[in-house]
Design an enzyme around this catalytic site. Structure first.
Site, PDB file in Angstrom:
ATOM      1  N   ASN A 233       7.999   3.043  -0.432  1.00 25.46           N
ATOM      2  CA  ASN A 233       6.764   3.290   0.389  1.00 25.46           C
ATOM      3  C   ASN A 233       7.244   4.411   1.301  1.00 25.46           C
ATOM      4  O   ASN A 233       8.110   4.629   1.784  1.00 25.46           O
ATOM      5  CB  ASN A 233       6.122   2.230   1.026  1.00 25.46           C
ATOM      6  CG  ASN A 233       5.611   1.369   0.034  1.00 25.46           C
ATOM      7  OD1 ASN A 233       5.021   1.771  -1.023  1.00 25.46           O
ATOM      8  ND2 ASN A 233       5.429   0.088   0.466  1.00 25.46           N
TER       9      ASN A 233
ATOM     10  N   ASP B 185       5.214  -3.468  -2.540  1.00 22.65           N
ATOM     11  CA  ASP B 185       4.107  -4.803  -3.090  1.00 22.65           C
ATOM     12  C   ASP B 185       4.834  -5.243  -4.268  1.00 22.65           C
ATOM     13  O   ASP B 185       4.716  -6.451  -4.625  1.00 22.65           O
ATOM     14  CB  ASP B 185       2.774  -4.346  -3.068  1.00 22.65           C
ATOM     15  CG  ASP B 185       1.836  -4.022  -1.834  1.00 22.65           C
ATOM     16  OD1 ASP B 185       2.259  -4.752  -0.882  1.00 22.65           O
ATOM     17  OD2 ASP B 185       1.241  -2.947  -1.915  1.00 22.65           O
TER      18      ASP B 185
ATOM     19  N   ASP C  77       4.458 -11.999   0.340  1.00 27.12           N
ATOM     20  CA  ASP C  77       3.765 -11.301   1.321  1.00 27.12           C
ATOM     21  C   ASP C  77       4.465 -12.001   2.629  1.00 27.12           C
ATOM     22  O   ASP C  77       4.240 -12.980   2.990  1.00 27.12           O
ATOM     23  CB  ASP C  77       2.276 -11.639   1.221  1.00 27.12           C
ATOM     24  CG  ASP C  77       1.492 -10.855   2.292  1.00 27.12           C
ATOM     25  OD1 ASP C  77       1.815 -10.577   3.162  1.00 27.12           O
ATOM     26  OD2 ASP C  77       0.348 -10.798   1.806  1.00 27.12           O
ATOM     27  N   ILE C  78       5.204 -10.908   3.305  1.00 29.18           N
ATOM     28  CA  ILE C  78       5.824 -11.784   4.513  1.00 29.18           C
ATOM     29  C   ILE C  78       4.851 -11.828   5.499  1.00 29.18           C
ATOM     30  O   ILE C  78       5.207 -12.882   6.271  1.00 29.18           O
ATOM     31  CB  ILE C  78       6.803 -10.448   5.015  1.00 29.18           C
ATOM     32  CG1 ILE C  78       7.942 -10.137   3.854  1.00 29.18           C
ATOM     33  CG2 ILE C  78       7.744 -10.785   5.970  1.00 29.18           C
ATOM     34  CD1 ILE C  78       8.928  -9.141   4.018  1.00 29.18           C
TER      35      ILE C  78
ATOM     36  N   LYS D 202      -8.216  -7.183   6.301  1.00 30.84           N
ATOM     37  CA  LYS D 202      -6.756  -7.783   6.072  1.00 30.84           C
ATOM     38  C   LYS D 202      -6.514  -8.640   7.360  1.00 30.84           C
ATOM     39  O   LYS D 202      -6.094  -9.527   7.188  1.00 30.84           O
ATOM     40  CB  LYS D 202      -5.946  -6.530   6.322  1.00 30.84           C
ATOM     41  CG  LYS D 202      -4.361  -6.797   6.106  1.00 30.84           C
ATOM     42  CD  LYS D 202      -3.886  -5.343   6.095  1.00 30.84           C
ATOM     43  CE  LYS D 202      -2.278  -5.726   6.151  1.00 30.84           C
ATOM     44  NZ  LYS D 202      -1.563  -4.727   6.047  1.00 30.84           N
TER      45      LYS D 202
END
Ligand SMILES: Cc1cc2nc3c(=O)[nH]c(=O)nc-3n(C[C@H](O)[C@H](O)[C@H](O)COP(=O)(O)O)c2cc1C
Length: 397
Positions: A210, A279, A308-309, A339
């Site tokens: 990313n 992701d 998902d940390i 979110k």
């Protein structure tokens, strides 16, 4: 004012009408327990004599850069090393402009440039000089470089004008300056921060990643250290030096970042997830380089979703105060709020990455802090400055 006890303070005095008040500042600093050395500009000596400030500070006053004798006694670099903090009061429009452009052509500007600690400025000038956009832009520049600003105040001026530009009273300046040394807002707190990208290998030479420079996360780690926190920084591969006094953990993949966070999160007071974690990652990592031999016109990569940390941290029973980032290209605030709710965060920091001037690699940022009860816009500023404000916000919540 206990925080000024045993501190070495270098007081810079520049050539404004308010220079006579610097005598009171020297007294205030000494009374608060500091050792004081005074550096005067050429112009300042037209307004108050070095002898007065020498008598009050109990130390010789330094005035010249290119003076062999003074340089041999305590030169500009030694003075910069001696000082725990620099206070320039009064600070003229001229000195502010010269500091802003990084000049080093007199003793005070050279020391300031060589100094690597906190610097406070108490501007004092005619209201039109203060209002002028060149002064304002110099001030903004210095604030972005972490100079602390005390005043100016407003009222009747020596020249008869009325407006902003008066130097604050010496006692106010000394009190504000003392707050530079107060125990940090996050002292006794432990903070875990993730930063940078992750790299998900495809084969030994390729990976999926990313975009992330890590600048915001590292700036937050530094701000949290400065605020007195014990900081653990878990970082993907970036080209930035971590703050010296943090526990630094270097990772590459999303799985390694997940493992490091889970290992270190328990007992932490604050978790800040700035990392751009992949992701998805390839289901299968080839053991040798995938060859481009002309037999395949296309290559299909099968990817699996990573854990998902952020969500895992906020789902924990003994969860810390959880802060997430929403880097969005559209519907910034709406998506950020979604979110915040979905991941049950305490705070989300929304930034518009479609704007290149505040995006991934830039030095500046403009963000909105969103909690369940409030929304605070932090105007465009250096990532360092924004990080300080975020840390301040967290310590108040
Ligand atoms: C009587 C008098 C008063 C002044 N007062 C100020 C002042 O309050 N603030 C300011 O920025 N400049 C003031 N100036 C102009 C500065 O002295 C001038 O810009 C000088 O170059 C500043 O040098 P320095 O910044 O190296 O000390 C004043 C000048 C005079 C003649």
């Amino acid at each position: 004012m206990e925080s000024l006890i045993n501190k070495n303070i270098l007081l810079g005095v520049t050539g404004g009408i308010a220079a006579y008040k610097s005598a009171e500042i020297v007294r205030g600093l000494k009374k608060a327990g500091s050792s004081v050395r005074v550096v005067m500009t050429q112009s300042a000596q037209e307004f108050i004599t070095p002898l007065t400030l020498q008598a009050l500070s109990g130390n010789p006053v330094s005035t010249d850069l290119l003076d062999a004798e003074a340089e041999a006694a305590m030169g500009h670099i030694e003075l910069a090393r001696w000082a725990d903090a620099i206070l320039i009061a009064p600070a003229t429009a001229n000195t502010i402009a010269r500091l802003s452009s990084g000049r080093a052509d007199d003793l005070l500007s050279s020391i300031t440039l060589a100094f690597d600690g906190p610097i406070g400025l108490a501007p004092a000038m005619n209201q039109a000089m203060w209002k002028d956009e060149r002064t304002q832009s110099n001030i903004k520049n210095l604030e972005n470089k972490d100079f602390s600003l005390y005043g100016p105040g407003s009222g009747e001026q020596a020249c008869g004008d009325i407006g902003l530009g008066r130097m604050l009273e010496p006692s106010e300046i000394v009190e504000l300056f003392a707050s530079l040394f107060k125990a940090g807002s996050l002292s006794n707190k432990s903070v875990l921060i993730t930063a940078g990208p992750t790299q998900e290998p495809i084969d030994p030479v390729r990976y999926v990643t990313n975009r992330s420079s890590g600048k915001m996360g590292y700036a937050l780690a530094e701000a949290a250290v400065e605020a007195g926190a014990q900081v653990t920084l878990v970082s993907g591969p970036v080209n930035i030096k971590p703050p010296a006094s943090c526990n630094f953990i270097s990772v590459e993949t999303a799985q390694e970042m997940y493992d490091a966070v889970m290992h270190h999160v328990s007992g932490k007071d604050v978790y800040i997830g700035t990392a751009a974690v992949a992701d998805y990652s390839p289901t299968k990592v080839e053991g040798s380089k995938i060859k481009k031999d002309g037999s395949n016109e296309s290559l299909v990569l099968e990817m699996k979703e990573n854990q998902d940390i952020l969500k895992t941290v906020s789902d924990k029973e003994d969860r810390p105060y959880v802060v997430g980032f929403a880097a969005e290209t559209e519907d910034l605030l709406k998506n950020a709020r979604k979110k915040l709710e979905k991941k049950k965060l305490d705070l989300i920091i929304a930034n518009d990455v479609s704007d290149k001037s505040i995006g991934f690699d830039s030095e500046e940022n403009e963000v909105t802090l969103i909690t369940n009860s409030e929304e605070v816009l932090l105007d465009r500023s250096s990532k360092k400055k924004i990080a300080k404000r975020i840390v301040e916000f967290i310590s108040n919540n």
